[in-house]
Enzyme design. Structure first.
Site, short mmCIF file in Angstrom:
data_model
loop_
_atom_site.label_atom_id
_atom_site.label_comp_id
_atom_site.label_asym_id
_atom_site.label_seq_id
_atom_site.Cartn_x
_atom_site.Cartn_y
_atom_site.Cartn_z
CD GLU A 81 -53.46 -52.00 -36.20
OE1 GLU A 81 -52.91 -51.94 -37.30
OE2 GLU A 81 -54.58 -51.48 -35.97
CE LYS A 110 -53.95 -42.08 -38.93
NZ LYS A 110 -53.60 -42.10 -40.38
CG ASN A 153 -55.83 -40.39 -42.89
OD1 ASN A 153 -55.36 -40.43 -41.75
ND2 ASN A 153 -55.62 -41.35 -43.77
CB THR A 205 -56.43 -44.07 -47.38
OG1 THR A 205 -56.64 -45.45 -47.09
CG2 THR A 205 -55.13 -43.61 -46.75
CE1 TYR A 213 -50.14 -46.51 -39.62
CE2 TYR A 213 -49.02 -44.72 -38.50
CZ TYR A 213 -50.18 -45.27 -39.02
OH TYR A 213 -51.36 -44.58 -38.95
CG HIS A 264 -54.86 -46.71 -37.43
ND1 HIS A 264 -54.16 -47.16 -38.52
CD2 HIS A 264 -55.09 -47.78 -36.63
CE1 HIS A 264 -53.98 -48.48 -38.38
NE2 HIS A 264 -54.53 -48.87 -37.24
#
Ligand code: UDP
Ligand code: MG
Length: 136
Positions: free
Chosen positions: A129, A12, A115, A94, A52, A118
């Site tokens: 995905e 991310k 975080n 998470t 998402y 993913h």
């Protein structure tokens, strides 16, 4: 019996911004994942909203989508025996505060929203995905 699976991983914006992408890729490789395909991209907010969509009704949805589109990300197809679960375990919880030692989120995560990684949460979602980012 072996059960080779593929799963989608995203490094991310918070991690790419701190130049942690190579270090995180090495962790995947050390843990037996093969990086089958990878690309560094930046996506539009509208694409993040699609990605998402399962979280559409959550209070954090708007911020989450803006965040995923806020900077470059590295998307990867990871392959390994039981890759979906193995990746979830290697990522950690998470919220980095709750993540176990030696997980990526424990090591690099800043907060529940930033975080660092993913990972697909089921084999069905992994397929969806992977198609989302790599179907051409
Ligand atoms: N998230 C957040 N606030 C929350 C819960 C989740 O910002 O209270 C973000 C976080 O970046 C998380 C993502 O939304 O990784 C997707 O949430 P999910 O519950 O699917 O967690 P994950 O599968 O990533 O562990
Ligand atoms: Mg999830």
């Amino acid at each position: 019996m072996s059960n080779i699976e593929q799963t989608l991983s995203i490094i991310k914006p918070d991690a790419v911004e701190r130049n942690l992408d190579n270090e995180i890729k090495e962790i995947f490789k050390k843990n037996g994942f093969k990086i089958v395909q990878e690309k560094k991209i930046q996506i539009e907010k509208s694409e993040a909203e699609k990605f998402y969509k399962v979280h559409e009704t959550k209070p954090f949805y708007t911020d989450l989508c803006a965040y995923l589109a806020s900077g470059p990300i590295v998307v990867m197809i990871l392959e390994k025996d039981n890759a979906v679960l193995a990746n979830r375990e290697l990522m950690g919880a998470t919220n980095p505060k709750d993540a176990k030692e030696n997980t990526i989120r424990k090591k690099y995560g800043i907060s529940i929203d930033k975080n660092s990684v993913h990972g697909s949460d089921s084999l069905d979602n992994a397929k969806i995905e992977i198609d989302f980012f790599f179907k051409d």
